[in-house]
Design a protein around this motif. Structure first.
Motif, PDB file in Angstrom:
ATOM      1  N   GLU A  47      -5.204 -66.389 -26.374  1.00  0.00           N
ATOM      2  CA  GLU A  47      -4.480 -66.614 -25.122  1.00  0.00           C
ATOM      3  C   GLU A  47      -4.233 -68.109 -24.951  1.00  0.00           C
ATOM      4  O   GLU A  47      -4.484 -68.695 -23.909  1.00  0.00           O
ATOM      5  N   LYS A  48      -3.766 -68.711 -26.043  1.00  0.00           N
ATOM      6  CA  LYS A  48      -3.617 -70.180 -26.051  1.00  0.00           C
ATOM      7  C   LYS A  48      -2.645 -70.662 -24.979  1.00  0.00           C
ATOM      8  O   LYS A  48      -2.812 -71.746 -24.431  1.00  0.00           O
ATOM      9  N   ASP A  49      -1.627 -69.865 -24.690  1.00  0.00           N
ATOM     10  CA  ASP A  49      -0.641 -70.291 -23.697  1.00  0.00           C
ATOM     11  C   ASP A  49      -1.281 -70.424 -22.320  1.00  0.00           C
ATOM     12  O   ASP A  49      -1.092 -71.409 -21.615  1.00  0.00           O
ATOM     13  N   LYS A  50      -2.045 -69.382 -22.000  1.00  0.00           N
ATOM     14  CA  LYS A  50      -2.690 -69.402 -20.697  1.00  0.00           C
ATOM     15  C   LYS A  50      -3.668 -70.584 -20.619  1.00  0.00           C
ATOM     16  O   LYS A  50      -3.767 -71.273 -19.597  1.00  0.00           O
ATOM     17  N   ALA A  51      -4.338 -70.791 -21.758  1.00  0.00           N
ATOM     18  CA  ALA A  51      -5.284 -71.915 -21.811  1.00  0.00           C
ATOM     19  C   ALA A  51      -4.544 -73.224 -21.608  1.00  0.00           C
ATOM     20  O   ALA A  51      -5.008 -74.112 -20.888  1.00  0.00           O
ATOM     21  N   ALA A  52      -3.369 -73.336 -22.210  1.00  0.00           N
ATOM     22  CA  ALA A  52      -2.600 -74.574 -22.097  1.00  0.00           C
ATOM     23  C   ALA A  52      -2.219 -74.841 -20.649  1.00  0.00           C
ATOM     24  O   ALA A  52      -2.145 -76.000 -20.226  1.00  0.00           O
TER      25      ALA A  52
ATOM     26  N   ARG B 255      -6.787 -77.202 -24.820  1.00  0.00           N
ATOM     27  CA  ARG B 255      -6.176 -77.113 -26.133  1.00  0.00           C
ATOM     28  C   ARG B 255      -7.137 -76.502 -27.158  1.00  0.00           C
ATOM     29  O   ARG B 255      -6.727 -75.974 -28.171  1.00  0.00           O
ATOM     30  N   GLU B 256      -8.411 -76.650 -26.894  1.00  0.00           N
ATOM     31  CA  GLU B 256      -9.376 -76.177 -27.875  1.00  0.00           C
ATOM     32  C   GLU B 256      -9.601 -74.672 -27.692  1.00  0.00           C
ATOM     33  O   GLU B 256     -10.239 -74.249 -26.731  1.00  0.00           O
TER      34      GLU B 256
END
Lengths: 949, 121
Positions: free
Chosen positions: A916-921, A926-927
């Motif tokens: 779910e990198k987008d949500k994290a961004a 970023r990590e």
């Protein structure tokens, strides 16, 4: 006459003297007269009796001699001798004489007649009778003679004899008459004498009477009056009008009386006054007396206090102080038991007459009961209780003990200690309690002092520790240059100071004279110090360097600073700095510069020299080519040298940047071998690998440089060719790579210096080989930076082996090793990592991994708990799983963190099975580690974050 | 023909000196270090000895000192080549007994002139 009378009236003395003088004259005259008449009578008598005696004697003589003449005549008549004849005439001469003497005397008529008859007779006798008689005798006509003599019968001689006899009687009669007259005269004289004595007596009586009347009586009167006066009677004194001494005396007496009277009145009034004063004094004395009693009580109290104060000032050791306090107080007040306990953490205490068990019991309940009350009320209070058995002694009757609990308060009115005192059998009087409270104040002061001392002692210790930690010799001098204090380093430099301790009083001369024991050329140092001490501060140069030989050879820089307190200089601080290292570095630097210059000059000399030959000589083409190629070769050497040198400089100064990436050493070594092979035909290069992949974080280019240098060295230094073996293996958790050749080898003495800059083994056959002397130094530097080691093993003539070791990473996965600098800046042990992971097995694995890397890990398997505690934990990094309990997700935690002021910048690493990198961004994260991943990646990611800062 | 001994550990420089002087007609022997130089001096009388200052095993100065101890070897002139060019270095070398001094890098033509001058004097 009046004058004379008044003259006498004024003085009794004069009167008396005159009387006495007159009486004396009268007595003397009377006596003289008596004496004179008596002597007269006696004289008269003596004269008369003398004349009579002379007359008588002369008569007797005349009679005698006349008789003799008659007798001699008749003798001649008878005998008719010459002798008789002469005798007649000699008698006649004497008779004449006597008669002449007699005629001289006063003779009465009878005597006159007699003497004339005798003269007549003898005239006739001699003229007529004698010649007739002689004629008869001569004629022997005795008859005629007889008739002739008989005719003479009525001759005057017989008359004379008769007269003589009668005269004698007359004389005797006259003498007795005279005697009788004398006696009468003397008797008369005696009567006169008696009369005289009587006169004297009468005179004396008169005088005495006069004296008595004139002096005795008035004196008696006065005496009487004086005693009457003494008895207090008042009257007019007699005789005041008399002009003589009695009058004077009376007047004086009178005046005295008057004065005494007035004085008495005065005295009386004074006396009254005094009486009043005395009453007042009496009152004051009573007051004083009571004050004195009070003072005595105070004095006793002060004495006790003094004793206590003395005992308090004797020590600064806490335990000793407590012991001293309680002992003295118990002794001063004369109680039986006592205990004092401090309210500090250790509850230091001291007691008298209390068992350890009892004391422990007291201290155990320190937050309760007795002490509690004292702490709260801050007032002392008393307890009365029955004596326990040990206090009863041999008394059967129940005794009581009085106890006093006294809080000891400090300046802030906090209880710092508590004291309990016990008095057996008697109550504690109020004044005793007051005394003890006073002492408690003293004790509190002592505690303050102790605390102050402890603080200052700590301070002193700290200063001393600081001084001793300083790696420079520190020496404090006073104005006279006496050394007052030094630190440890100083006594290391100057061993002779060590036995003196840190503080001392060492005269400058002594210090200077000792310098020669380990200072090279001590004179310079001496004069420097002396100059500084004498006119310190004026000197512009405040430092110099010197050299010591003990404990080992060192270079020391001394510098001086004057010390001021409130603008007044009070001493000098000498700092002795060990500059041996700087000195060595300096020396090495200049050596280095000299070496570099030498290393550069040699190729330069070739380039310039051959270029010059080419320019100025006509040369054959082959020589031209040879020279040009030499120039080229030397220029390249110069370039390499400069590059190597700059590389090394950069590395050493820490400015070299390493581009750390996971690289495969196996691949790298293979590439290097291939490249080196191209350059040689005589060497057999063998690559022996045990098959394990060697992947580590390293700078690709630098690693290449390492292996290129080592391999080219192996080739260069085995000019005869031979086998070069490169092998890799894992040994004791380390990658071990070794490069072995069969070349010249390295002499033993060169081995330790092999990795030094510009070091080249001193051997002419190696000169042919050429090189900068920097290669191995660079190799070592790079390997060290990669946490590796390099060592060499060699045998001269048989070849050398260089062995490199790198630590093996825990996982075979390339590990994102940070370089050394970051590691040093951020020790993992100070990093708190909060790990939120609800998969138990995974959480354990990740925790172990992070802990192995040295982080402090706080593991949470429940999101809810993590939510509650994250604020308080304040971690440095949060590693979070998104899927937690059914009702909690990692996003909630992230949301909370982003809302929190203190946590919103805390780095977050998401560890999730779902990408779910987008949500994290969106949250700025970023990590994002997608499961499954090897645990090493997590560590590497954390390091990456840390490096970015 | 004047004979010269050259002691120099750098082969390139050796080549430069030898090439320069041989063209001028000198007979040149070479030595790679101090020890070799001493050995050569013992066996042959040279007119000039050119020494590098920094050589392995023995420095140029040590060579001078040893050479001066050899009997009947005092005639040879000595020229010192050194990478150190300070005056102090030069004084030290001259004091040790060298007759001439040249600092590296040097011009081969200057070297030829210097050698000629020294052999003439």
């Amino acid at each position: 006459m009046d004058k004379l009378s008044s003259y006498y009236k004024k003085s009794i003395t004069r009167q008396f003297m005159s009387f006495m003088l007159l009486a004396l004259v009268l007595i003397l005259c009377g006596a003289g007269f008596v004496l004179w008449s008596t002597v007269n009578i006696i004289q008269d008598y003596e004269d008369k009796s003398k004349i009579n005696r002379e007359k008588q004697e002369l008569v007797s003589d005349i009679a005698n001699h006349a008789n003799q003449i008659i007798l001699r005549t008749r003798g001649y008549y008878v005998y008719q001798t010459e002798f008789e004849y002469n005798q007649i005439f000699s008698e006649k001469a004497v008779l004449d004489e006597a008669m002449a003497a007699f005629k001289q005397l006063s003779l009465n008529d009878t005597e006159q007649e007699l003497i004339t008859s005798i003269e007549d007779f003898f005239t006739q006798f001699f003229n007529e009778v004698l010649p007739q008689g002689i004629a008869f005798a001569n004629a022997n006509d005795y008859a005629s003679l007889r008739s002739f003599i008989s005719a003479e019968a009525d001759n005057p001689v017989n008359d004379l004899l008769d007269y003589s006899q009668r005269f004698e009687k007359t004389v005797q009669k006259i003498a007795s008459d005279e005697n009788a007259k004398l006696v009468t005269g003397l008797t008369y004289q005696g009567g006169i004498f008696i009369g005289y004595i009587l006169l004297v007596l009468i005179l004396s009586i008169f005088i005495t009477r006069k004296i008595a009347t004139d002096i005795g009586h008035p004196l008696g009167q006065l005496t009487k009056q004086a005693s009457r006066f003494a008895e207090g009677e008042m009257f007019q004194v007699d005789y005041v009008k008399r002009e003589d001494e009695i009058g004077g005396l009376s007047r004086a007496f009178n005046e005295m009386m008057t004065q005494i009277q007035s004085k008495e009145e005065e005295l009386l009034s004074q006396n009254e006054e005094l009486q009043a004063q005395q009453d007042e004094l009496q009152a004051q004395q009573e007051e004083l007396h009571s004050a004195m009693e009070q003072m005595e009580r105070n004095e006793q109290y002060l004495e006790k206090r003094n004793l206590l104060v003395q005992s308090l000032s004797n020590t600064l050791d806490k335990q000793e102080l407590l012991g001293s306090i309680i002992r003295h107080i118990v002794k001063i007040v004369g109680y039986d038991k006592g205990l004092i306990v401090m309210m500090n953490a250790q509850h230091d205490y001291a007691s008298v007459g209390v068992s350890d068990k009892g004391a422990a019991q007291f201290i155990r309940t320190i937050d309760d009961g007795l002490i509690m009350r004292a702490a709260q009320t801050k007032e002392p209070y008393q307890i009365k209780r029955a004596c326990v058995e040990s206090e009863q002694g041999y008394h059967e009757q129940q005794m009581y003990a009085s106890e006093l609990v006294i809080p000891i308060l400090n300046a802030e009115d906090e209880m710092v200690a508590c004291m309990m005192l016990t008095k057996l059998g008697q109550p504690i009087a109020k004044h005793e309690q007051i005394e003890i409270v006073g002492m408690a104040r003293q004790v509190s002061l002592a505690f303050d002092k102790l605390a102050l001392y402890e603080v200052s002692e700590r301070q002193r210790q700290m200063t001393s520790d600081m001084l001793n930690t300083i790696q420079e010799g520190v020496q404090l001098l006073d104005l006279e240059g006496r050394t007052l204090q030094i630190n440890k380093k100083m006594s290391e430099f100057f061993g002779f100071l060590e036995p003196l301790g840190e503080t001392m009083d060492l005269p400058l001369d002594e210090f200077l004279s000792q310098l020669s024991s380990n200072v090279v050329e001590p004179e310079m140092l001496r004069s420097f110090i002396v100059e500084w001490v004498s006119d310190g501060g004026l000197n512009e140069i405040n430092w110099m360097n010197y050299e010591i030989t003990e404990p080992d050879r060192r270079y020391i820089q001394i510098y001086c600073e004057p010390l001021y307190r409130e603008g007044v200089k009070f001493g000098t601080l000498l700092v002795h700095r060990d500059i041996t290292k700087e000195y060595e570095v300096d020396r090495m630097k200049s050596e280095f510069v000299s070496t570099v210059s030498h290393e550069l000059r040699t190729p330069l000399a070739s380039v310039l020299g051959f270029a010059e030959l080419l320019l100025h000589r006509e040369l054959k083409p082959e020589r031209q080519r040879k020279y040009v190629s030499t120039i080229h070769q030397e220029a390249r050497r110069l370039t390499t040298l400069i590059n190597d040198f700059l590389d090394l400089q950069r590395m050493e100064s820490g400015k070299q940047t390493y581009d750390m990436k996971p690289i495969s050493l196996t691949t790298l070594i293979n590439e290097v071998i291939e490249l080196q092979r191209i350059g040689t035909t005589v060497h057999e290069i063998v690559w022996e690998s045990d098959g394990t992949s060697m992947i580590l974080m390293a700078d690709q280019d630098k690693m290449q440089q390492v292996f290129t240098n080592l391999l080219s060295n192996a080739i260069k230094y085995s000019p005869e060719g031979g086998r070069i073996t490169i092998s890799s293996r894992i040994e004791a958790g380390q990658h071990v790579i070794s490069i072995q050749d069969e070349g010249l080898g390295i002499p033993d003495n060169a081995l330790p210096k092999l990795f030094n800059k510009f070091y080249r083994v001193d051997n002419s056959d190696r000169r042919e080989i050429g090189g900068t002397g920097l290669g191995l130094a660079i190799v070592k530097e790079i390997i060290t930076r990669h946490r590796g080691t390099i060592e060499v093993d060699s045998k001269l003539g048989e070849g050398s082996t260089f062995t490199i070791r790198f630590p093996v990473q825990e996982s075979q996965q390339p590990r994102m090793e940070a370089d050394g600098d970051v590691q040093e800046q951020l020790p993992e042990s100070s990093i708190d990592v909060m790990l939120i992971e609800n998969d138990y097995n995974l959480s354990i694995m990740l925790r172990d991994e992070l802990q192995a890397s040295g982080f402090r890990v706080h593991l949470y398997t429940q999101g809810q708990k993590a939510l509650e505690e994250i604020e308080e934990l304040a971690p440095d990094i949060v590693v979070i799983d998104l899927m937690l309990e059914p009702d909690t997700s990692g996003w909630q935690v992230i949301e909370q963190m982003k809302k929190s002021e203190s946590l919103q910048n805390t780095p977050i690493i998401i560890s999730s099975a779902f990408d779910e990198k987008d949500k994290a961004a969106q949250w700025g994260i970023r990590e994002f580690l997608v499961k499954p991943y090897l645990p090493g990646r997590l560590t590497a990611t954390i390091h990456q974050i840390l490096r970015k800062g | 023909m004047k004979s010269i001994l050259l002691a120099e550990d750098e082969p390139v420089l050796r080549m430069l000196v030898v090439d320069s002087l041989e063209d001028e007609g000198y007979d040149i022997d070479e030595a790679c270090d101090g020890e070799e130089a001493i050995d050569k001096i013992k066996t042959k009388d040279y007119d000039l000895i050119i020494l590098d200052y920094m050589m392995p095993k023995m420095t140029g100065i040590e060579v001078i000192e040893q050479a001066r101890l050899l009997p009947d070897k005092s005639a040879a002139k000595i020229l010192m080549l050194s990478a150190k060019n300070q005056q102090a270095e030069q004084d030290k070398v001259m004091a040790a007994g060298a007759d001439g001094f040249m600092s590296k890098p040097f011009s081969p033509l200057d070297l030829i002139d210097k050698v000629e001058e020294m052999l003439r004097g």
